[in-house]
Design an enzyme around this catalytic site. Structure first.
Site, PDB file in Angstrom:
ATOM      1  N   ARG A  10       0.834  -1.210   0.000  1.00 52.18           N
ATOM      2  CA  ARG A  10       0.000   0.000   0.000  1.00 52.18           C
ATOM      3  C   ARG A  10       0.863   1.252   0.000  1.00 52.18           C
ATOM      4  NH1 ARG A  10      -0.896   4.761   2.626  1.00 52.18           N
ATOM      5  NH2 ARG A  10      -0.551   3.718   4.642  1.00 52.18           N
ATOM      6  N   GLU A 140      -3.581  10.510  10.835  1.00 53.95           N
ATOM      7  CA  GLU A 140      -2.723  11.130   9.820  1.00 53.95           C
ATOM      8  C   GLU A 140      -2.156  12.471  10.317  1.00 53.95           C
ATOM      9  OE1 GLU A 140      -2.903  12.194   5.040  1.00 53.95           O
ATOM     10  OE2 GLU A 140      -4.738  12.295   6.241  1.00 53.95           O
TER      11      GLU A 140
END
Length: 504
Positions: A10, A140
């Site tokens: 990923r 994040e």
């Protein structure tokens, strides 16, 4: 026990120019889980493309059959049910939900209040629970968030910690941390939330990813994210090979990793990604287990004075001793021992002088060249006489509009054999003719795994050409080299070395 989640498929695929086909993703996932023993694999981002969806379905189908489905994870987004639908349809059961870990991101990118974002996350988490999909949370830009807006980070975790969330994952999204503040911030999270499971996700923008992983584990983090060969966006992520060595040797912690398989995994990803491993990259670089200085080889012969805990055998490698201008007699003796050659001191001195002379000219001297150097230095041709396989003659033809043709005559243990073949190039035709001879004799023939050509700087048309050919024979990988003014001739010389090597 430290848990490893590898995200080569990923985050690693965000490396510029890297895109894995479905069968490549499957092969890499199988090696990571079955051979290397990583705990979890992040294989894709939801909603990327139809091709990605089909690739994930293929990997998930294998994982379901092999009992690995709970080890596959897919990045999803706070988008209601869209990502969950995609992940469920692909056959996966774990979502890594990408949430905002800094106040700046939530207010400027999402243009929402923290409370609105938390409500949106809660909706997705509860829906995933209904579908029996496990959830991990990516915060994040957490590194900037904990540095500049810690109250926001705590607000989010305080609001979510009672929900069915397996792990809170702490990314250094922009690679801004250093070992000092990595320890400080990770310790802050572990101390404040001792009952939560945290992962640390490093980026390598300052070449500190592995050092930051070291600090995160010291602070009490039990989950680490890696990529094979350090692939990833910009400067990449923490390389799995270095992380596994640091965890064991520097931190004294345990993992499930089978370190002797790391070289296999790294070479597979190198092949599929097209991103070459730097020769000096720790653990997996071509040269990292090669001693160049003669004093080091001498020390290795005296109770391994120049060896550390990174023994090559641990990682499926072997130690080598380079030959060049810094070589001493000890380096040369190590290579001679490997070839089964014994020499007196006077002869050793002459061979050493010649190798130093070649090294000054920047010529590459290989262990395979040693018998020929010895023959030249000592003014006899025993090395050539000892060859069990000789090329007696060959003819190569090249004509426009026609396939190249090779006619070859070789001698094997005193018997001559001749064959002709056409090919896609002159060397290809030569090898096809050679294979025909070996097929007639029911002899196995090595697989050519790589072929590279180099010339000295300057690019002159009369420059020597060095051809390096990689082979696999009976499960053993090795290389042979040829040097000549003609590229095909250099390749043929390298091939002849290979034939005699496998004969021995």
């Amino acid at each position: 026990m430290i848990e490893i989640m590898d995200t080569t498929l990923r985050d690693g695929e965000q490396t510029s120019g890297v895109s894995f086909a479905a069968h490549e993703k499957l092969s890499i996932a199988q090696v990571l889980l079955n051979d290397l023993g990583v705990n979890r694999v992040e294989i894709a981002s939801a909603r990327v493309s139809d091709g990605e969806f089909e690739a994930v379905k293929r990997v998930a189908a294998w994982a379901a059959r092999s009992g690995n489905l709970d080890k596959l994870e897919v990045l999803g987004f706070v988008d209601g049910t869209v990502s969950l639908d995609w992940i469920e349809s692909a056959g996966c059961r774990v979502v890594n939900l990408l949430c905002k870990g800094s106040y700046k991101h939530v207010t400027e990118q999402l243009r929402k209040t923290p409370e609105q974002h938390v409500d949106d996350i809660r909706t997705v988490v509860l829906e995933a629970a209904k579908r029996k999909i496990d959830v991990n949370i990516y915060l994040e830009d957490w590194s900037n968030g904990i540095k500049h807006s810690p109250d926001y980070v705590f607000l989010v975790i305080d609001a979510l910690k009672g929900l069915p969330i397996c792990r809170f994952m702490l990314p250094d999204t922009l690679g801004v941390l250093n070992p000092g503040n990595t320890y400080e911030y990770c310790k802050m999270m572990v101390d404040r939330y001792p009952d939560l499971r945290f992962d640390f996700h490093a980026h390598n923008d300052y070449d500190l990813a592995v050092a930051n992983v070291y600090s995160a584990i010291r602070a009490g983090i039990k989950g680490i994210h890696t990529t094979v060969n350090g692939l990833g966006e910009r400067a990449g992520n923490a390389p799995l090979s270095s992380v596994l060595a640091v965890i064991k040797d520097q931190l004294g912690e345990e993992t499930n990793l089978r370190e002797e398989k790391i070289n296999k995994a790294s070479r597979l990803v190198e092949t599929y990604s097209g991103v070459h491993i730097p020769p000096n990259k720790p653990i997996i670089g071509e040269h990292v287990f090669t001693q160049c200085a003669g004093v080091h080889a001498d020390g290795d012969s005296k109770n391994n004075l120049y060896c550390n805990d990174l023994l090559p055998e641990r990682f499926g490698r072997v130690r080598e001793y380079a030959l060049g201008k810094t070589s001493g007699k000890a380096n040369i003796r190590k290579n001679l021992e490997a070839l089964g050659i014994d020499m007196d001191e006077g002869s050793m001195r002459k061979v050493t002088e010649r190798i130093i002379e070649l090294g000054d000219k920047k010529e590459m001297v290989t262990p395979e060249d040693l018998p020929y150097i010895i023959s030249d230095v000592l003014h006899h041709d025993n090395a050539l006489e000892d060859q069990k396989i000789r090329i007696l003659n060959y003819s190569l033809s090249l004509a426009q509009g026609l396939k190249p043709v090779a006619t070859l005559k070789i001698e094997i243990n005193g018997e001559a054999y001749e064959e002709s073949a056409s090919g896609d190039g002159q060397y290809d035709a030569f090898v096809r003719a050679l294979r025909r001879i070996y097929s007639r004799l029911n002899r196995p023939f090595p697989m050519l795994t790589n072929y590279s050509v180099s010339i000295p700087p300057g690019g002159r048309t009369d420059a020597f050409v060095q051809t390096v050919i990689s082979w696999n024979y009976a499960g053993v990988d090795f290389k042979t080299r040829g040097l000549d003014a003609d590229q095909t001739e250099a390749a043929i010389k390298a091939t002849l070395k290979m034939l005699n090597k496998i004969e021995d």
